[in-house]
Scaffold this active site. Structure first.
Site, PDB file in Angstrom:
ATOM      1  N   HIS A 188       1.073  -1.342  -0.280  1.00  0.00           N
ATOM      2  CA  HIS A 188       0.115   0.058   0.204  1.00  0.00           C
ATOM      3  C   HIS A 188       0.936   1.054  -0.039  1.00  0.00           C
ATOM      4  O   HIS A 188       0.369   2.170  -0.836  1.00  0.00           O
ATOM      5  CB  HIS A 188      -0.745   0.356   0.652  1.00  0.00           C
ATOM      6  CG  HIS A 188      -2.224  -1.019   1.032  1.00  0.00           C
ATOM      7  ND1 HIS A 188      -2.229  -2.385   1.587  1.00  0.00           N
ATOM      8  CD2 HIS A 188      -3.190  -0.639   0.148  1.00  0.00           C
ATOM      9  CE1 HIS A 188      -3.506  -2.516   1.589  1.00  0.00           C
ATOM     10  NE2 HIS A 188      -3.956  -1.633   0.015  1.00  0.00           N
ATOM     11  N   GLU A 427     -12.594  -9.109  -4.886  1.00  0.00           N
ATOM     12  CA  GLU A 427     -11.066  -9.166  -4.585  1.00  0.00           C
ATOM     13  C   GLU A 427     -11.014 -10.846  -4.359  1.00  0.00           C
ATOM     14  O   GLU A 427      -9.360 -10.439  -3.260  1.00  0.00           O
ATOM     15  CB  GLU A 427     -10.240  -8.362  -3.099  1.00  0.00           C
ATOM     16  CG  GLU A 427     -11.353  -7.790  -2.348  1.00  0.00           C
ATOM     17  CD  GLU A 427     -10.797  -6.616  -1.737  1.00  0.00           C
ATOM     18  OE1 GLU A 427      -9.814  -5.809  -1.974  1.00  0.00           O
ATOM     19  OE2 GLU A 427     -11.764  -5.829  -1.426  1.00  0.00           O
ATOM     20  N   ASP A 451      -5.553  -7.384  -4.102  1.00  0.00           N
ATOM     21  CA  ASP A 451      -6.205  -7.984  -3.286  1.00  0.00           C
ATOM     22  C   ASP A 451      -6.150  -9.648  -4.229  1.00  0.00           C
ATOM     23  O   ASP A 451      -6.111 -10.775  -4.167  1.00  0.00           O
ATOM     24  CB  ASP A 451      -7.169  -8.383  -2.200  1.00  0.00           C
ATOM     25  CG  ASP A 451      -5.712  -7.391  -1.157  1.00  0.00           C
ATOM     26  OD1 ASP A 451      -5.465  -7.872  -1.076  1.00  0.00           O
ATOM     27  OD2 ASP A 451      -6.865  -7.053  -0.198  1.00  0.00           O
ATOM     28  N   CYS A 498     -10.829  -0.997  -9.885  1.00  0.00           N
ATOM     29  CA  CYS A 498     -10.113   0.440  -9.036  1.00  0.00           C
ATOM     30  C   CYS A 498      -8.752  -0.301  -8.163  1.00  0.00           C
ATOM     31  O   CYS A 498      -8.013   0.647  -7.333  1.00  0.00           O
ATOM     32  CB  CYS A 498     -10.768   0.351  -7.837  1.00  0.00           C
ATOM     33  SG  CYS A 498     -10.727  -1.176  -6.539  1.00  0.00           S
TER      34      CYS A 498
END
Length: 544
Positions: A188, A427, A451, A498
């Site tokens: 992240h 995900e 993910d 996304c």
């Protein structure tokens, strides 16, 4: 000249002095607020100390750089005496029962946003100043020294590692790039660097002798040059100028539609981590916000953010987007995103553990507080809610039931709220396999490819040793994306991506042919993606 290599997470050139970041110990102040009167006394003591620091800085600057350049520290002193600023801090302390740290931070953010929105150039320049003085007071309150990013000159930051919360709080105006010893290209933190459009290298071995030396961070060639030779420095400066020219050409695509040569249109939205990224969204002309990572409101806080605090942030984002869609992902804490006050148990495999929707559905008051804040913000624009880490229909129904409870509570209290679209993140392989059933429950799907890749390939994306094996182009991933699109469309759901894969231009044509309706990417990737979309002709057969 020294050369060190690493892994690049953003192509680009940064030239400047290196600054080693050594992390401070834990904050000395307790996270729980005292009475408003006691918190005001804490604030006043910190404010007086900040004034003393600013007087010393003024005297030093006066001697070293002259009166004109030192004047900024006089302005900062006046800001700390401003009655409106002081009233705002006191108001938050008294109405929200907040700690002084929170009140000062919130006041700084609110005043900064107000200044930045003004037409007058002088007042716009004060936006950074009010954040600077607020951070100075907060550092005193928490027992932290001024960070390296509060210096006068922008730097290339060098650290062992940066957590997501540290990365998102970096002062972008003082950061040229960053270099870390640890970390993964799929973490992240790496994603946030791309969001902020900051050249960065990970996996770089460094030593203390780097501090203060001139360097070139070359994201294209995955290396950093310390004390670069004159001819190399000249060539890197030229390359940096070419990058700026390319960026200027991309700016000509602003206000142009995302339409292929044969007339197919696709929505291109932006991913953001906090309200501070809104400027990048507008600057890059995104059609909306496809992913607001709301967990960073929690990561930036010393305690659970109140409903009111969350509402004000969401409202600011929604109002700024002026009717464009804002998709807020509900709390996705856990795994590599940890906030101490959640008191989560240590887990052997946190990526497969107690995180995201699993926390929300078992700690319902935290979840409902967020849902109410989002619903209230929806009264000011176009808002969608997106639930993460879904693996079953039951989870979706439970989340929707809590959403309806929140609506009923707000109606009963006479509090205005807006209608929202409801969607989920796809995900997990489980969600893909039951996509038909899930599509009957929601309005849209958004594929979280980061993910999804991790869980499908059984690879921990935080482990840098596995970067070589991490393959988001794996046939299984692409088949899952296609399967999700087809299932969603069968039941009237629109489907987007996304995850980071949405910005992969080698797959843009493939995604459009699959029928994806939306791609949400880092703000800096919006215009390059628009350029790619406008070059495609889907009426022709796709090249192998």
């Amino acid at each position: 000249m020294e050369v060190a290599t690493g892994k690049s997470i953003l192509n680009g050139i940064a030239i400047g002095r290196l600054k080693l970041y050594r992390k401070e110990g834990a904050a000395s102040s307790a996270s729980a607020a005292l009475t408003p009167q006691e918190e005001w006394k804490r604030f006043e003591a910190a404010r007086i100390q900040a004034q003393e620091q600013l007087v010393a800085l003024y005297e030093k600057a006066l001697a070293e750089v002259g009166e004109d350049n030192a004047a900024i520290f006089e302005i900062h002193q006046m800001m700390l005496d401003d009655e409106d600023y002081l009233d705002a801090v006191k108001g938050i302390l008294e109405t929200q029962g907040a700690a002084a740290e929170y009140a000062v931070t919130a006041t700084g953010e609110n005043f900064s946003a107000a200044f930045a929105a003004m037409d007058d150039a002088y007042m716009q320049a004060r936006a950074a100043d009010v954040k600077d003085i607020s951070q100075r007071v907060v550092n005193i309150l928490t027992g932290k020294a001024d960070t390296c990013l509060l210096g006068e000159e922008p730097v290339i930051l060098v650290a062992d590692d940066l957590t997501p919360s540290e990365t998102v709080q970096l002062d972008k105006s003082k950061l040229l790039g960053f270099i870390t010893r640890y970390g993964s290209a799929n973490s992240h933190t790496a994603i946030l660097a791309r969001t902020m459009n900051i050249p960065a290298l990970i996996g770089v071995e460094y030593d203390d002798s780097w501090d203060g030396r001139l360097a070139v961070l070359d994201g294209y060639n995955h290396c950093v040059y310390i004390d670069p030779a004159p001819d190399l420095l000249t060539s890197m400066e030229e390359k940096q100028k070419n990058d700026l020219k390319h960026e200027a050409l991309l700016q000509t695509l602003k206000k142009k539609p995302n339409v292929t040569l044969d007339g197919r249109e696709i929505k291109v939205y932006a991913n953001i981590g906090n309200a501070g990224d809104i400027g990048l969204v507008l600057q890059n002309d995104a059609g909306g916000i496809g992913l607001f990572r709301s967990e960073f409101l929690y990561l930036e806080s010393e305690d659970f953010p109140t409903e009111e605090a969350q509402f004000l942030v969401y409202k600011r984002v929604v109002e700024t987007m002026a009717g464009k869609k804002v998709i807020i992902r509900t709390l996705d804490i856990g795994a590599d995103k940890q906030a101490a006050y959640f008191q989560l148990d240590k887990e052997e495999n946190p990526a497969l553990g107690y995180r995201a929707i699993r926390i929300c559905l078992t700690r319902k008051e935290i979840f409902k507080q967020q849902l109410r804040a989002i619903l209230r913000a929806a009264a000011f624009g176009t808002v969608s809610i997106m639930f993460p880490m879904i693996i079953s229909v039951r989870e979706v129904r439970d989340a929707k039931e809590l959403l309806e409870e929140c609506k009923a509570e707000l109606r009963e209290q006479g509090v205005a709220y807006g209608q929202v679209e409801v969607g989920i993140m796809i995900e997990t392989p489980a969600a893909v396999m039951i996509a038909d059933e899930l599509a009957e429950e929601v309005d849209f799907f958004s594929l979280g490819t980061n993910d999804l890749t991790q869980y499908t390939l059984a690879i921990d994306r935080q482990n840098p040793k596995l970067d070589h094996f991490y393959d988001p182009h794996h046939p299984a991933i692409l088949r899952m994306i296609r399967q999700t699109v087809e299932a969603g469309h069968r039941h009237g759901c629109w489907v987007g991506i996304c995850g980071e894969l949405g910005a992969d231009q080698t797959l843009t044509e493939t995604f459009l042919r699959m029928g994806l309706d939306e791609l949400s990417v880092s703000p800096s990737a919006v215009l390059p993606l628009r350029k790619r979309i406008r070059s495609l002709d889907l009426s022709k057969e796709q090249e192998a």
